[in-house]
Scaffold this motif. Structure first.
Motif, PDB file in Angstrom:
ATOM      1  N   ILE A 234      29.856 -54.821  95.274  1.00 34.18           N
ATOM      2  CA  ILE A 234      29.466 -54.529  94.350  1.00 34.18           C
ATOM      3  C   ILE A 234      27.661 -55.133  93.082  1.00 34.18           C
ATOM      4  O   ILE A 234      27.714 -56.678  92.894  1.00 34.18           O
ATOM      5  N   ASP A 235      27.003 -54.753  93.515  1.00 36.08           N
ATOM      6  CA  ASP A 235      25.651 -54.824  92.828  1.00 36.08           C
ATOM      7  C   ASP A 235      24.906 -53.865  91.469  1.00 36.08           C
ATOM      8  O   ASP A 235      26.117 -52.718  91.139  1.00 36.08           O
ATOM      9  N   SER A 236      24.119 -53.726  91.261  1.00 38.61           N
ATOM     10  CA  SER A 236      23.691 -52.949  90.190  1.00 38.61           C
ATOM     11  C   SER A 236      23.156 -51.486  90.854  1.00 38.61           C
ATOM     12  O   SER A 236      22.938 -50.280  90.177  1.00 38.61           O
ATOM     13  N   THR A 237      23.445 -51.584  91.807  1.00 34.92           N
ATOM     14  CA  THR A 237      23.021 -50.192  92.921  1.00 34.92           C
ATOM     15  C   THR A 237      24.164 -49.288  92.791  1.00 34.92           C
ATOM     16  O   THR A 237      24.174 -47.844  93.465  1.00 34.92           O
ATOM     17  N   PHE A 238      25.713 -50.246  92.048  1.00 33.42           N
ATOM     18  CA  PHE A 238      26.516 -48.983  92.534  1.00 33.42           C
ATOM     19  C   PHE A 238      26.788 -48.211  91.282  1.00 33.42           C
ATOM     20  O   PHE A 238      27.225 -49.344  89.988  1.00 33.42           O
ATOM     21  N   TRP A 239      27.005 -46.589  91.047  1.00 31.41           N
ATOM     22  CA  TRP A 239      27.245 -46.604  89.899  1.00 31.41           C
ATOM     23  C   TRP A 239      29.029 -46.639  89.585  1.00 31.41           C
ATOM     24  O   TRP A 239      29.600 -46.296  90.368  1.00 31.41           O
ATOM     25  N   PRO A 240      29.231 -47.763  88.093  1.00 28.08           N
ATOM     26  CA  PRO A 240      29.942 -47.512  88.364  1.00 28.08           C
ATOM     27  C   PRO A 240      31.525 -46.609  88.007  1.00 28.08           C
ATOM     28  O   PRO A 240      32.352 -46.625  88.315  1.00 28.08           O
ATOM     29  N   PRO A 241      31.334 -45.377  87.445  1.00 29.88           N
ATOM     30  CA  PRO A 241      32.155 -44.439  87.885  1.00 29.88           C
ATOM     31  C   PRO A 241      31.941 -43.638  89.197  1.00 29.88           C
ATOM     32  O   PRO A 241      33.953 -43.893  89.471  1.00 29.88           O
ATOM     33  N   TYR A 242      30.981 -44.133  90.062  1.00 28.53           N
ATOM     34  CA  TYR A 242      31.945 -43.953  91.089  1.00 28.53           C
ATOM     35  C   TYR A 242      33.006 -44.743  91.868  1.00 28.53           C
ATOM     36  O   TYR A 242      33.717 -44.526  92.112  1.00 28.53           O
ATOM     37  N   ILE A 243      32.822 -46.193  92.094  1.00 23.88           N
ATOM     38  CA  ILE A 243      33.952 -46.913  92.031  1.00 23.88           C
ATOM     39  C   ILE A 243      35.440 -46.702  91.448  1.00 23.88           C
ATOM     40  O   ILE A 243      36.265 -46.777  92.337  1.00 23.88           O
ATOM     41  N   GLU A 244      35.227 -46.290  90.079  1.00 28.96           N
ATOM     42  CA  GLU A 244      36.154 -46.153  89.414  1.00 28.96           C
ATOM     43  C   GLU A 244      37.254 -45.165  90.376  1.00 28.96           C
ATOM     44  O   GLU A 244      37.819 -44.911  90.186  1.00 28.96           O
ATOM     45  N   MET A 245      36.100 -43.759  90.830  1.00 24.99           N
ATOM     46  CA  MET A 245      36.383 -42.539  91.068  1.00 24.99           C
ATOM     47  C   MET A 245      37.582 -42.793  92.462  1.00 24.99           C
ATOM     48  O   MET A 245      38.351 -42.756  93.212  1.00 24.99           O
ATOM     49  N   LEU A 246      36.864 -43.203  93.105  1.00 26.70           N
ATOM     50  CA  LEU A 246      37.663 -44.364  94.804  1.00 26.70           C
ATOM     51  C   LEU A 246      38.423 -44.907  94.605  1.00 26.70           C
ATOM     52  O   LEU A 246      39.421 -44.504  95.269  1.00 26.70           O
ATOM     53  N   LEU A 247      38.339 -45.996  93.212  1.00 27.13           N
ATOM     54  CA  LEU A 247      39.770 -46.725  93.373  1.00 27.13           C
ATOM     55  C   LEU A 247      41.096 -45.850  92.454  1.00 27.13           C
ATOM     56  O   LEU A 247      42.110 -46.399  92.926  1.00 27.13           O
ATOM     57  N   ARG A 248      40.256 -44.609  91.595  1.00 32.56           N
ATOM     58  CA  ARG A 248      41.475 -44.454  91.700  1.00 32.56           C
ATOM     59  C   ARG A 248      42.323 -43.592  92.247  1.00 32.56           C
ATOM     60  O   ARG A 248      43.891 -43.307  92.457  1.00 32.56           O
ATOM     61  N   HIS A 249      41.919 -42.737  93.513  1.00 32.19           N
ATOM     62  CA  HIS A 249      41.863 -42.209  93.961  1.00 32.19           C
ATOM     63  C   HIS A 249      42.759 -42.655  95.462  1.00 32.19           C
ATOM     64  O   HIS A 249      42.723 -42.169  96.403  1.00 32.19           O
ATOM     65  N   GLY A 250      42.507 -44.198  95.672  1.00 28.76           N
ATOM     66  CA  GLY A 250      43.120 -44.448  96.282  1.00 28.76           C
ATOM     67  C   GLY A 250      42.140 -44.844  98.206  1.00 28.76           C
ATOM     68  O   GLY A 250      42.514 -45.155  99.334  1.00 28.76           O
ATOM     69  N   ILE A 251      41.094 -44.654  97.836  1.00 22.32           N
ATOM     70  CA  ILE A 251      40.060 -44.197  98.535  1.00 22.32           C
ATOM     71  C   ILE A 251      40.105 -45.776  98.774  1.00 22.32           C
ATOM     72  O   ILE A 251      39.515 -46.608 100.184  1.00 22.32           O
ATOM     73  N   ALA A 252      39.558 -46.590  97.914  1.00 19.39           N
ATOM     74  CA  ALA A 252      38.836 -48.182  98.316  1.00 19.39           C
ATOM     75  C   ALA A 252      39.849 -48.615  97.670  1.00 19.39           C
ATOM     76  O   ALA A 252      40.570 -48.783  96.128  1.00 19.39           O
ATOM     77  N   VAL A 253      40.220 -50.373  97.617  1.00 20.50           N
ATOM     78  CA  VAL A 253      40.713 -51.358  96.904  1.00 20.50           C
ATOM     79  C   VAL A 253      39.777 -52.596  96.746  1.00 20.50           C
ATOM     80  O   VAL A 253      39.309 -52.789  97.698  1.00 20.50           O
TER      81      VAL A 253
END
Length: 268
Positions: A234-253
């Motif tokens: 993860i770098d600065s181009t990744f928007w944190p809300p997107y990362i948090e959404m993917l983690l909360r919904h079990g799409i990414a770990v």
């Protein structure tokens, strides 16, 4: 070859040499000997008739008597010394010539039959050889045809397998493009990209952020290309809300040791 006449010597003009006729003296001597032998034969026949006993009524006894008589006659013939019927050299020469001519005639007949049989066998052999040659040609042509068919079958099989694989790959590419297009449409509709400036707190958002669709593509490509290391940094181009959404919904770990790395969840 001379004319063949079975049963006797060839006549004049047949090609065989004929000797001179017998003289009157030789003919008269030969006739006299023939008359003597005929007289002797009649005498012996009369003696046999007179000495012959009455016939037995038993057939078995008749057979035994005939067997004994035949054996006695055989013994007598074995003990007898052959003698010439005539001592005249002219008669013997004439008889010898006639016998030789008869023998030559029979031999010529045998030779003629043998030559005819040989010619027939030669003709049969030529026909059989011709038939065998034709069959060999047919067999060779059939073998060539079979080899050609096998080669065409192998080529066709390889071509068909290759063509089938290309068709499947093309279908998968089309299906993947459709899925990605559908995913992009869904994300664009329900998860729009971040606004350049927040309306609530006037917080400025970086311009180099990547969309959620691009983040998902990175995660999927990482899993496909390097399955042994599926994590994306993860770098600065990744928007944190997107990362948090993917983690909360079990799409990414997240990575267990590094929180700045995520991977796509394994869906079974």
């Amino acid at each position: 070859m001379a004319e063949v006449r079975p049963g006797g010597p060839p006549k004049e003009g047949s090609g065989w040499p004929t000797g001179p006729e017998l003289s009157e003296e030789a003919q008269s001597e030969l006739l006299r000997l023939c008359e003597q032998q005929f007289t002797k034969l009649e005498k012996l026949q009369n003696e046999i008739i007179l000495c012959e006993p009455d016939l037995c009524e038993d057939p078995q006894e008749q057979l035994v008597n005939r067997l004994m008589a035949t054996e006695a006659e055989l013994k007598q013939w074995l003990t007898m010394e052959p003698e010439l019927l005539v001592a005249n050299s002219e008669v013997l020469l004439k008889a010898g010539k006639e016998e030789m001519l008869k023998l030559c005639s029979e031999l010529e007949m045998i030779v003629s039959c043998s030559e005819a049989k040989r010619d027939k066998l030669r003709e049969t052999k030529e026909l059989e050889e011709k038939w065998l040659k034709e069959k060999k040609h047919v067999l060779a042509a059939a073998n060539d045809h079979v080899k050609q068919l096998q080669t065409e079958k192998e080529k066709l099989s390889e071509h068909s397998v290759l063509q089938d694989m290309k068709t499947k790959i093309q279908k998968m590419k089309v299906y993947q493009e459709r899925l990605m297009e559908s995913l992009g449409n869904v994300l664009e509709k329900h998860v729009p990209p971040p606004q350049k400036e927040s309306s609530s707190n006037k917080k400025k958002i970086p311009e180099d952020l990547i969309s959620l669709n691009e983040i998902l593509e990175l995660l999927m490509n990482k899993v496909l290309n390097t399955a042994h290391d599926p994590y994306v940094t993860i770098d600065s181009t990744f928007w944190p809300p997107y990362i948090e959404m993917l983690l909360r919904h079990g799409i990414a770990v997240r990575h267990q040791e590094n929180n700045f790395k995520i991977r796509l969840e394994t869906f079974c």
